[in-house]
Design an enzyme around this catalytic site. Structure first.
Site, PDB file in Angstrom:
ATOM      1  N   ASN A  10      -6.233  -2.893  -6.880  1.00 32.51           N
ATOM      2  CA  ASN A  10      -4.967  -3.326  -7.483  1.00 32.51           C
ATOM      3  C   ASN A  10      -4.596  -4.673  -6.861  1.00 32.51           C
ATOM      4  OD1 ASN A  10      -2.337  -3.682  -8.342  1.00 32.51           O
ATOM      5  ND2 ASN A  10      -1.500  -1.995  -7.098  1.00 32.51           N
ATOM      6  N   LYS A  12      -2.239  -6.648  -7.573  1.00 35.03           N
ATOM      7  CA  LYS A  12      -0.790  -6.974  -7.574  1.00 35.03           C
ATOM      8  C   LYS A  12      -0.602  -8.398  -8.096  1.00 35.03           C
ATOM      9  CE  LYS A  12      -0.325  -3.549  -4.011  1.00 35.03           C
ATOM     10  NZ  LYS A  12       0.388  -3.013  -2.880  1.00 35.03           N
ATOM     11  N   HIS A  93       3.409   2.784 -10.067  1.00 35.03           N
ATOM     12  CA  HIS A  93       3.118   2.324  -8.707  1.00 35.03           C
ATOM     13  C   HIS A  93       4.415   2.248  -7.913  1.00 35.03           C
ATOM     14  CE1 HIS A  93       2.106  -0.335  -5.388  1.00 35.03           C
ATOM     15  NE2 HIS A  93       0.875   0.108  -5.540  1.00 35.03           N
ATOM     16  N   GLU A  95       5.664   0.104  -6.083  1.00 33.74           N
ATOM     17  CA  GLU A  95       6.432  -1.148  -6.223  1.00 33.74           C
ATOM     18  C   GLU A  95       7.180  -1.185  -7.552  1.00 33.74           C
ATOM     19  OE1 GLU A  95       3.042  -3.556  -5.264  1.00 33.74           O
ATOM     20  OE2 GLU A  95       3.150  -2.692  -3.249  1.00 33.74           O
ATOM     21  N   GLU A 163      -0.252   7.977  -3.250  1.00 26.28           N
ATOM     22  CA  GLU A 163      -0.041   6.817  -2.388  1.00 26.28           C
ATOM     23  C   GLU A 163       1.268   6.972  -1.618  1.00 26.28           C
ATOM     24  OE1 GLU A 163      -2.279   3.148  -3.853  1.00 26.28           O
ATOM     25  OE2 GLU A 163      -0.416   3.207  -4.969  1.00 26.28           O
ATOM     26  N   GLY A 169       0.419  -1.202   2.130  1.00 29.31           N
ATOM     27  CA  GLY A 169       0.571  -2.560   2.636  1.00 29.31           C
ATOM     28  C   GLY A 169       1.092  -2.630   4.063  1.00 29.31           C
ATOM     29  N   SER A 207      -3.344   1.395   2.540  1.00 33.20           N
ATOM     30  CA  SER A 207      -4.056   0.781   3.661  1.00 33.20           C
ATOM     31  C   SER A 207      -5.497   1.266   3.818  1.00 33.20           C
ATOM     32  CB  SER A 207      -3.266   0.970   4.968  1.00 33.20           C
ATOM     33  OG  SER A 207      -2.007   0.313   4.867  1.00 33.20           O
TER      34      SER A 207
HETATM   35  P1  PGA Z   1      -2.650  -1.334   0.218  1.00 26.90           P
HETATM   36  O1  PGA Z   1      -1.984  -1.082  -1.223  1.00 26.90           O
HETATM   37  O2  PGA Z   1      -4.098  -0.943   0.108  1.00 26.90           O
HETATM   38  O3  PGA Z   1      -2.461  -2.821   0.466  1.00 26.90           O
HETATM   39  O4  PGA Z   1      -1.915  -0.497   1.183  1.00 26.90           O
HETATM   40  C1  PGA Z   1      -2.292   0.057  -1.958  1.00 26.90           C
HETATM   41  C2  PGA Z   1      -1.591   0.028  -3.297  1.00 26.90           C
HETATM   42  O5  PGA Z   1      -0.503  -0.542  -3.386  1.00 26.90           O
HETATM   43  O6  PGA Z   1      -2.097   0.551  -4.297  1.00 26.90           O
END
Ligand code: PGA
Length: 252
Positions: A10, A12, A93, A95, A163, A169, A207
């Site tokens: 992803n 983003k 997601h 976000e 998640e 992140g 992560s």
């Molecule tokens: P990350 O993000 O691997 O940077 O933690 C995962 C995601 O948002 O799907």
């Protein structure tokens, strides 16, 4: 159950169309021998149009609107995504939920629209740190799955991504036990909601990195990854994909 694992990146809001195309070309060339993993690139909408990748590589949108067309400034419909050749759409997601305020009801409409357009939703669910500390993880997963998957005919083409919001992140990964428990809960909830549901991919995200991929992919119930940060770098993304391929080959 030995589902073919999925490794999804992803991106983003990263990479222009040119940067994305060059990333995909390099990555695909490095992974031409991959046979046991489905690899998904999820660029921003602008990068989707030129992303023509052959299986086992696929592309995904990061969101969509549930209406087919109309006065929805800034939105993209399922048929627009379909025409770009994408197979998957990431929905719900964290976000989108927490930064852009998407509700479970909206997410449910999107899931249905994506399925109606013959694409596959990757529905993300996960608890915040406060919810985990209050012992509400399973409740949150139940509520997100119940509402996000409300009144559907079947779950056949759906992929779920667990998640935990606190691991996205942040560099903090859920430990194996937390991941296993959450994945077990997700499957239990799916069975309760749709007793005939089986063979549903449940990915882990939060992560994931080259250094923890081997351990995480072996956690019972984990059928692959949804990766943010580490999916932006050719070396990390190919390394994680190779790890998943190697572990999968051992089980065949
Ligand atoms: P990350 O993000 O691997 O940077 O933690 C995962 C995601 O948002 O799907």
């Amino acid at each position: 159950m030995n589902l073919r694992p999925i490794v999804a990146g992803n991106w983003k809001m990263h990479k222009t169309p040119t940067e994305g195309a060059s990333f995909v070309e390099t990555t695909v060339n490095l992974l031409l021998d991959i046979q046991h993993v489905s690899v998904i690139f999820a660029p921003p909408f602008t990068g989707l149009f030129d992303m023509d990748v052959p299986p086992p590589f696929y592309s995904a949108a990061q969101n969509c609107h549930w209406e087919e067309k109309g006065a929805f400034t800034g939105e993209i419909s399922v048929s627009m995504i379909q025409e770009c050749g994408a197979e998957f759409v990431i929905l719900g997601h964290s976000e989108r939920r927490h930064v852009f305020g998407e509700s479970d009801d909206w997410i449910n409409r999107k899931v249905k629209a994506v399925l109606a357009g013959d694409l596959k939703p990757i529905l993300c669910v996960g608890e915040t740190l406060d919810q985990r500390e209050a012992g509400q993880t399973e409740l949150v997963l139940k509520s997100q799955l119940e509402q996000g998957l409300a009144s559907m005919d079947s779950l056949k083409e759906i992929v779920i991504a667990y998640e935990p919001v606190w691991a996205i992140g942040t560099g903090v990964t859920a430990n194996n036990e937390q991941v296993e428990l959450a994945h077990t809960s997700v499957r239990k909830i799916l069975k309760e909601l749709y007793p005939e549901s089986y063979n549903i991919h449940v990915l882990y995200g939060g992560s994931v990195k080259p250094g923890n991929a081997e351990e995480l992919i072996q956690v019972p119930g984990v059928n692959g990854f949804l990766i943010g940060g580490a999916s932006l770098d050719v070396e990390s993304f190919t390394s994680i994909t190779r790890t998943v391929e190697t572990v999968q080959m051992r089980t065949l």
